[in-house]
Design a protein around this motif. Structure first.
Motif, mmCIF file in Angstrom:
data_model
loop_
_atom_site.group_PDB
_atom_site.id
_atom_site.type_symbol
_atom_site.label_atom_id
_atom_site.label_comp_id
_atom_site.label_asym_id
_atom_site.label_seq_id
_atom_site.Cartn_x
_atom_site.Cartn_y
_atom_site.Cartn_z
ATOM 1 N N MET A 1 0.853 -1.215 0.000
ATOM 2 C CA MET A 1 0.000 0.000 0.000
ATOM 3 C C MET A 1 0.881 1.256 0.000
ATOM 4 O O MET A 1 2.036 1.218 0.403
ATOM 5 N N PHE A 2 0.283 2.358 -0.464
ATOM 6 C CA PHE A 2 1.036 3.613 -0.512
ATOM 7 C C PHE A 2 1.377 4.096 0.899
ATOM 8 O O PHE A 2 0.616 3.871 1.840
ATOM 9 N N GLY A 3 2.523 4.785 1.010
ATOM 10 C CA GLY A 3 2.872 5.413 2.281
ATOM 11 C C GLY A 3 2.282 6.805 2.411
ATOM 12 O O GLY A 3 1.915 7.247 3.500
ATOM 13 N N ILE A 26 -2.626 5.746 5.867
ATOM 14 C CA ILE A 26 -1.780 6.335 4.818
ATOM 15 C C ILE A 26 -1.616 7.820 5.115
ATOM 16 O O ILE A 26 -2.596 8.515 5.413
ATOM 17 N N ARG A 27 -0.383 8.325 5.066
ATOM 18 C CA ARG A 27 -0.175 9.756 5.297
ATOM 19 C C ARG A 27 -0.771 10.563 4.139
ATOM 20 O O ARG A 27 -0.819 10.084 3.006
ATOM 21 N N SER A 28 -1.196 11.777 4.453
ATOM 22 C CA SER A 28 -1.910 12.559 3.445
ATOM 23 C C SER A 28 -1.259 13.920 3.240
ATOM 24 O O SER A 28 -0.710 14.512 4.175
ATOM 25 N N ALA A 29 -1.343 14.406 2.013
ATOM 26 C CA ALA A 29 -0.937 15.777 1.695
ATOM 27 C C ALA A 29 -2.081 16.450 0.952
ATOM 28 O O ALA A 29 -2.646 15.880 0.022
ATOM 29 N N ALA A 30 -2.409 17.653 1.400
ATOM 30 C CA ALA A 30 -3.428 18.460 0.710
ATOM 31 C C ALA A 30 -2.724 19.494 -0.154
ATOM 32 O O ALA A 30 -1.546 19.792 0.057
ATOM 33 N N VAL A 31 -3.453 20.038 -1.123
ATOM 34 C CA VAL A 31 -2.982 21.219 -1.850
ATOM 35 C C VAL A 31 -4.046 22.305 -1.682
ATOM 36 O O VAL A 31 -5.210 21.993 -1.450
ATOM 37 N N TYR A 32 -3.604 23.558 -1.763
ATOM 38 C CA TYR A 32 -4.595 24.630 -1.597
ATOM 39 C C TYR A 32 -4.199 25.876 -2.380
ATOM 40 O O TYR A 32 -3.022 26.176 -2.559
ATOM 41 N N HIS A 312 -11.594 3.424 -0.059
ATOM 42 C CA HIS A 312 -10.683 2.321 0.310
ATOM 43 C C HIS A 312 -10.424 1.434 -0.909
ATOM 44 O O HIS A 312 -9.282 1.080 -1.193
ATOM 45 N N LEU A 313 -11.510 1.073 -1.599
ATOM 46 C CA LEU A 313 -11.372 0.181 -2.768
ATOM 47 C C LEU A 313 -10.504 0.834 -3.841
ATOM 48 O O LEU A 313 -9.667 0.173 -4.455
ATOM 49 N N GLN A 314 -10.699 2.136 -4.059
ATOM 50 C CA GLN A 314 -9.886 2.844 -5.064
ATOM 51 C C GLN A 314 -8.403 2.754 -4.741
ATOM 52 O O GLN A 314 -7.573 2.523 -5.617
ATOM 53 N N LEU A 315 -8.088 2.963 -3.447
ATOM 54 C CA LEU A 315 -6.685 2.938 -3.030
ATOM 55 C C LEU A 315 -6.107 1.531 -3.207
ATOM 56 O O LEU A 315 -4.983 1.367 -3.681
#
Ligand code: MV4
Length: 501
Positions: A1-3, A26-32, A312-315
């Motif tokens: 799985m992705f980190g 899974i760690r997340s990054a947003a953009v804004y 979840h399924l998409q990931l």
């Protein structure tokens, strides 16, 4: 799985995806963009990266800035959400070449379905029924007129690069054909920089029923049932529900449409989440319309009736895992409905109503889900789609779901901006809606019904009483006084019931 995954979107869908990432560890990054510095999705992500000024083309639609952000934070994958870059084949291809996983189908599948004529060819190849019409754009006006005559009027001219009703013209008879063709083509040219137009036979007052499909990268495909999306205003969905009341009456439709949808997806070499749209006519014939190659706004109603988490399924399938279920294991339970809550003014042509949210209180309780991108104090910017939240409700039956939705709408309270919440209460109260008599002309007819004076006395009185009641409850909410709440707060304060003293 992705980190780590970068979420290339904003608002409620960015928040929805961030929740899925958090749940999967899974760690997340947003953009804004500049106006979204204080947005909810920025607060909820593990980290956030500025990508430019407010206009979408300089931020959320800017492929280089998004890819640079992913590289800067070391994200292995990008979730595009819906809208923005989600159905941009060039973006999916750029992700592939920059070795970051695009969470969605291949660039080739997006490109194929971006062309409505190619989509029709793939649907036919897969054996799905399509509306009678042409599989390639009009090149010769004289020949096109003959084709239209053979199909039989009324016909629709549609933009090949289209979607959303742009570049679409109804043609009732041959004499109208040439002018309609020029109109459709120039509108398509302006909207899509592509004036190509093709012909379809017009289906009068159809239902719009879509099938959720899911594929993995091993070639397994399933369908997750239907969503009824017939309640639309100017090609914008207003209320969606699953199951479709029509499919509830004719359950064999789900399997037949589901199999057709999977066949279309298979012909397109499809993986990840996708939606196959169908028109259904009065005789319950269904026809492939187009395929959306993204997670859709209304995906939560499918989640509530199937018990699956589509993010979840998409990931999982994007990371190369197999689909965790076979078709026989997918089942459906109860009824779900979604209202799209917009910052818009129903009394002024539903014009956007951006501004600061001064007060906000939300519904809770059994069967209620709120996918929201806002908070009290947030200023809804005028630069983007003014969707505030989606109110999604589940009940054992359609009737329970409708009553629950009414109750939840009553509990949803916003001050500072206008919203369409009150409009939903009127729609849900409509007798035709209650009967499930839905079609794409529904809202138009609903407005016409409302404008007609009441046939007998008493109706008008009832309307006045309803207005007064609505005003009263709104005033109570504004004042923060609710009669029903008083005894229970007394109980909490005193620690014993009223009658005990
Ligand atoms: C149609 C149709 C009737 N017959 N095609 C509108 C948006 C575009 N994506 C497809 N649309 C339609 N295509 C044929 N051959 C009626 C519509 C249509 C519609 C479709 C789905 C949901 C709402 C709609 C509202 C008006 C027209």
């Amino acid at each position: 799985m992705f980190g780590k995954v970068l979420v290339a979107n904003r608002g409620e869908i960015a928040v929805r995806i961030l929740r899925g990432l958090r749940e999967m560890g899974i760690r997340s990054a947003a953009v804004y963009s500049d106006v979204d510095r204080a947005a909810l999705h920025v607060r909820m992500a593990d980290e956030a990266i500025a990508i430019g000024p407010a206009p979408s083309r300089d931020s959320y639609l800017n492929i280089d800035r998004i890819l640079d952000a992913a590289a800067a934070c070391g994200a292995e994958a990008i979730h595009p959400g819906y809208g923005f870059l989600s159905e941009n084949a060039e973006f999916a291809a750029a992700c592939e070449s920059r070795r970051v996983v695009f969470i969605g189908p291949s660039a080739a599948a997006i490109r194929a379905m971006g062309s409505k004529t190619q989509g029709r060819r793939l649907a036919k190849a897969g054996g799905a029924p399509t509306v009678p019409g042409t599989e390639s754009p009009i090149v010769d006006l004289e020949q096109a007129r003959r084709t239209a005559g053979a199909i039989g009027y009324p016909i629709l001219l549609k933009a090949a690069a289209g979607g959303g009703g742009k570049g679409m013209r109804r043609v009732n008879r041959e004499e109208e054909f040439e002018a309609a063709f020029r109109d459709a083509s120039s509108e398509a040219e302006r909207a899509f920089q592509d004036g190509a137009v093709y012909i379809e036979k017009l289906v009068e007052n159809p239902r719009h029923i879509e099938i959720q499909v899911f594929g993995d990268q091993q070639g397994n495909l399933v369908h997750l049932g239907e969503r009824e999306c017939s309640i639309q205003r100017r090609h914008q969905k207003v209320i969606e529900e699953s199951p479709s009341p029509l499919v509830t009456l004719h359950p064999e439709l789900r399997q037949r449409m589901g199999e057709a949808a999977v066949a279309v997806a298979r012909a397109a070499g499809y993986s990840n989440a996708g939606t196959v749209e169908f028109l259904v006519d009065g005789d319950r014939n269904f026809y492939f319309l187009e395929m959306n190659t993204r997670l859709q706004v209304e995906h939560p109603i499918t989640e509530l009736v199937t018990g699956l988490d589509l993010v979840h399924l998409q990931l999982r399938v994007a990371a190369g895992e197999k689909l965790p279920m076979r078709q026989e294991e997918v089942c459906w339970r109860g009824s779900a409905m979604e209202c799209r809550i917009y910052a818009e003014d129903p009394d002024n042509h539903f014009f956007p109503s951006p501004g600061r949210i001064t007060q906000l209180s939300r519904p809770f309780g059994p069967g209620v889900r709120l996918d929201s991108g806002v908070y009290p104090g947030w200023v809804v910017p005028m630069d983007y789609d003014p969707l505030l939240a989606k109110l999604i409700v589940w009940g054992g039956t359609r009737d329970t779901t409708i009553r629950r939705m009414m109750r939840a709408l009553d509990e949803y309270f916003v001050a500072g901006i206008k919203t369409n919440v009150g409009f939903f209460r009127q729609l849900l109260d409509d007798s035709e809606f209650r009967l499930g008599h839905l079609h794409t002309g529904f809202i138009e007819q609903f407005f016409a019904r409302r404008q007609k004076p009441e046939p007998s006395g008493g109706g008008a009185e009832e309307a006045v009483a309803a207005l007064a009641a609505a005003h009263f409850s709104a005033k109570l909410k504004l004042d923060g006084v609710r009669p029903a709440a008083a005894p229970s707060s007394r109980w909490l304060l005193d620690g014993r019931a009223e009658g005990a003293r």
